[in-house]
Scaffold this active site. Structure first.
Site, short mmCIF file in Angstrom:
data_model
loop_
_atom_site.label_atom_id
_atom_site.label_comp_id
_atom_site.label_asym_id
_atom_site.label_seq_id
_atom_site.Cartn_x
_atom_site.Cartn_y
_atom_site.Cartn_z
N ASP A 13 0.81 -1.22 0.00
CA ASP A 13 0.00 0.00 0.00
C ASP A 13 0.84 1.27 0.00
O ASP A 13 0.43 2.31 0.52
CB ASP A 13 -0.96 0.02 1.21
CG ASP A 13 -1.86 -1.20 1.22
OD1 ASP A 13 -2.21 -1.68 0.13
OD2 ASP A 13 -2.22 -1.66 2.31
N LYS A 16 1.83 2.12 -5.13
CA LYS A 16 2.34 1.57 -6.39
C LYS A 16 1.41 1.87 -7.57
O LYS A 16 1.85 2.29 -8.63
CB LYS A 16 2.54 0.04 -6.27
CG LYS A 16 3.52 -0.37 -5.19
CD LYS A 16 3.56 -1.87 -4.99
CE LYS A 16 2.33 -2.45 -4.34
NZ LYS A 16 2.10 -2.09 -2.95
N GLY A 40 -4.60 -4.23 -3.73
CA GLY A 40 -5.57 -3.17 -4.04
C GLY A 40 -4.77 -1.96 -4.45
O GLY A 40 -4.06 -1.38 -3.62
P1 GDP Z 1 -0.76 0.32 -3.54
O1 GDP Z 1 -1.35 -0.95 -3.06
O2 GDP Z 1 0.71 0.39 -3.31
O3 GDP Z 1 -1.12 0.65 -4.97
O4 GDP Z 1 -1.38 1.47 -2.63
P2 GDP Z 1 -2.94 1.60 -2.21
O5 GDP Z 1 -3.71 2.11 -3.36
O6 GDP Z 1 -3.43 0.37 -1.54
O7 GDP Z 1 -2.82 2.67 -1.05
C1 GDP Z 1 -2.31 3.94 -1.26
C2 GDP Z 1 -3.39 4.94 -0.85
O8 GDP Z 1 -2.81 6.22 -0.74
C3 GDP Z 1 -4.47 5.09 -1.90
O9 GDP Z 1 -5.68 5.42 -1.26
C4 GDP Z 1 -3.98 6.25 -2.76
O10 GDP Z 1 -5.03 6.92 -3.42
C5 GDP Z 1 -3.35 7.11 -1.72
N1 GDP Z 1 -2.21 7.92 -2.16
C6 GDP Z 1 -1.23 7.60 -3.04
N2 GDP Z 1 -0.29 8.57 -3.06
C7 GDP Z 1 -0.67 9.49 -2.17
C8 GDP Z 1 -0.10 10.71 -1.71
O11 GDP Z 1 0.99 11.14 -2.10
N3 GDP Z 1 -0.79 11.40 -0.74
C9 GDP Z 1 -1.98 10.95 -0.25
N4 GDP Z 1 -2.59 11.67 0.71
N5 GDP Z 1 -2.54 9.82 -0.65
C10 GDP Z 1 -1.89 9.09 -1.59
P1 IMO Z 2 -0.95 -4.18 -2.24
O1 IMO Z 2 -0.50 -4.73 -3.58
C1 IMO Z 2 -1.00 -4.59 2.09
C2 IMO Z 2 -1.05 -8.66 3.71
C3 IMO Z 2 -2.30 -9.11 4.44
C4 IMO Z 2 -1.71 -10.11 5.42
C5 IMO Z 2 -0.59 -10.76 4.61
C6 IMO Z 2 -1.00 -12.07 3.93
O2 IMO Z 2 -2.23 -3.46 -2.29
O3 IMO Z 2 0.16 -3.43 -1.59
P2 IMO Z 2 -2.58 -12.78 1.92
O4 IMO Z 2 -3.96 -12.34 1.54
O5 IMO Z 2 -1.55 -12.50 0.88
O6 IMO Z 2 -2.54 -14.19 2.40
O7 IMO Z 2 -2.21 -11.88 3.21
O8 IMO Z 2 -0.23 -9.82 3.61
N1 IMO Z 2 -1.28 -8.15 2.34
C7 IMO Z 2 -1.22 -6.87 2.00
N2 IMO Z 2 -1.04 -5.77 2.75
N3 IMO Z 2 -1.13 -4.48 0.75
C8 IMO Z 2 -1.28 -5.58 -0.02
O9 IMO Z 2 -1.24 -5.52 -1.37
C9 IMO Z 2 -1.39 -6.84 0.60
N4 IMO Z 2 -1.57 -8.10 0.15
C10 IMO Z 2 -1.49 -8.90 1.22
O10 IMO Z 2 -2.94 -8.04 5.10
O11 IMO Z 2 -1.11 -9.42 6.48
MG MG Z 3 -2.88 -1.62 -1.81
#
Ligand code: GDP
Ligand code: IMO
Ligand code: MG
Length: 419
Positions: A13, A16, A40
């Site tokens: 998270d 990316k 996600g």
């Molecule tokens: P990913 O899994 O690495 O693609 O990240 P996620 O989408 O799960 O989580 C990142 C969250 O931070 C999302 O809700 C994005 O919309 C938000 N986000 C990304 N870059 C920024 C930033 O620079 N500032 C803020 N406030 N939110 C961001």
């Molecule tokens: P993105 O791509 C954050 C975490 C779960 C749990 C552990 C194992 O959005 O960064 P799993 O479902 O793989 O068996 O879960 O890994 N986890 C993540 N945490 N971002 C993710 O993906 C994750 N995918 C799995 O919360 O701790």
């Molecule tokens: Mg994510």
């Protein structure tokens, strides 16, 4: 031409999805190499907020080609939902190709995930319950079903065989379940999967590299969730690191170019497991609130803490990171001081690495830096950022011995600054 890799350096998270979307205009092909719908990836542009789970984050750029690689595991039901959600948007979707070698998540894989977590009780991993662990177990156990099997005339037979094995395991767990409805949905959703070309993606990628096409490999999860190098057993079941792009797409190591490592200006984790710099005070609550730290896949609250340099240095080394992207710098606005974890204390000793044992008992050692007041979300260039932001960036670059090429100050495509 070499392929670049973009991946997370913390516990997932990091942002990316946002950066892949921002960078896609520079690439011909965006390819996911591991993980599945446990991911996600959030994209925000033109007033649209969209979360992708299996589909690469280049999907909203007309010119790009998107590939789901052999290292990914696919749940056809979630994939169908993703396609339906994209169809609802008033945006054209670019091409999407799927590796025949990508493994399928069966309904019983999801049930097994739930049964395994229940059996672990308070030691549960905190899985997203998407069937990731059981599917990769069947892959390495040489029992899995792959996308290319769907067109096999014996597909149903193969499915039944694997399902029956799973049912025996579910009985062993003494786990109650309902399967029929889920199973029907699963078979129906295969039609959506069939709408997209199933290819031998490694050949396609080799040819593309030879033809001088620019490829960006998109990681899921983060380095500290890697099956080998993460905080085992509180990890996911795939290699989330640069090496995962080699095995998950068939890219040779000497064909890897830039490795872009993404990190948050602080740190978050969702699910169980050690998190040395976790905050349990009002600052942690503030980061969660301002950063809107709720899981993009499960909606669970993310644990928040200060940035962790020993963990980041470890991730940079394992991945061969050549440039860093710092995300969510805006979330630190308004703090008088910012802490940076530089070491840990373990049994009275100061250490600067993540040890094998006792990850739960590490006490962080912090260096305090000056914070800033100005809200970064509304600046239109980094020149408008206060000196303390530049000092924070310079400090991290020096400590991490790697340049920070992008600073992100908000979720939207536009809130991205190149350096
Ligand atoms: P990913 O899994 O690495 O693609 O990240 P996620 O989408 O799960 O989580 C990142 C969250 O931070 C999302 O809700 C994005 O919309 C938000 N986000 C990304 N870059 C920024 C930033 O620079 N500032 C803020 N406030 N939110 C961001
Ligand atoms: P993105 O791509 C954050 C975490 C779960 C749990 C552990 C194992 O959005 O960064 P799993 O479902 O793989 O068996 O879960 O890994 N986890 C993540 N945490 N971002 C993710 O993906 C994750 N995918 C799995 O919360 O701790
Ligand atoms: Mg994510």
């Amino acid at each position: 031409m070499k392929a670049d890799v973009l991946l997370g350096l913390q516990w997932g998270d990091e942002g990316k999805g946002k950066i892949v979307d921002v960078l896609t205009s520079k690439y011909d092909i965006i390819a996911r190499f591991q993980g599945g719908p446990n991911a996600g990836h959030t994209l925000e542009f033109d007033g649209i907020k969209h979360v992708l789970h299996t589909i690469p984050s280049g999907i909203f750029h007309k010119r790009s080609m998107n590939i789901i690689g052999n290292g990914v595991v696919i749940d056809p039901i979630i994939f169908e939902n993703e396609i339906n959600e994209i169809d609802k948007l008033d945006v054209e979707m670019s091409d999407l190709l799927i590796s025949k070698k990508a493994h399928l998540i069966l309904p019983t894989h999801k049930l097994l995930d739930a049964a395994s977590e229940k059996a672990k009780g308070k030691n549960k991993i905190g899985s997203t319950l998407k069937g990731i662990g059981p599917t990769y177990m069947d892959k390495t156990g040489r029992n899995g079903l792959r996308v290319g099997d769907i067109s096999d005339k014996n597909f149903t037979e193969k499915y039944e065989k694997l399902k029956n094995k799973h049912i025996q395991l579910l009985n062993f767990y003494d786990f109650n379940y309902k399967l029929e409805e889920l199973e029907q949905k699963w078979f129906d959703s295969l039609d959506t999967l069939k709408r997209f070309p199933h290819i031998e993606s490694e050949h396609f990628i080799h040819k593309s590299i030879k033809d001088g096409k620019k490829i960006l490999a998109e990681g899921a999860q983060g380095t500290l969730l890697d099956i080998d190098f993460g905080s085992y057993p509180f990890v996911t079941s795939s290699n989330t690191i640069t090496a995962g792009a080699c095995t998950g797409l068939g890219i040779a190591p000497n064909k890897i170019g830039e490795v872009i490592g993404i990190f948050k200006a602080y740190c978050t984790r969702v699910g169980s497991g050690p998190f040395p710099s976790e905050l349990f005070d009002e600052i942690g609550a503030r980061l969660a609130k301002i950063g809107n730290e709720f899981g993009s896949t499960t909606g669970r609250a993310r644990r928040c803490g200060w940035i962790d340099l020993p963990a980041l240095k470890y991730a940079i080394n394992i991945n061969g990171v050549t440039q860093l992207n710092m995300m969510k710098a805006d979330v630190l606005s308004g703090l008088e001081t910012i802490n940076v974890c530089t070491h840990y204390m373990l049994d009275g000793n100061k250490i600067d690495y993540l040890p094998f044992e006792d990850n739960e008992n590490l006490t962080p050692v912090y260096t305090e830096l000056k914070g800033w007041d100005k809200d970064l979300m509304h600046i239109s260039s980094l020149d408008e950022a206060p000196q303390e932001v530049h000092d924070y960036i310079a400090y991290l670059e020096k400590e991490l011995e790697t340049p920070i090429s992008i600073v992100s100050v908000g979720p939207d495509r536009k809130q991205t600054f190149f350096r």
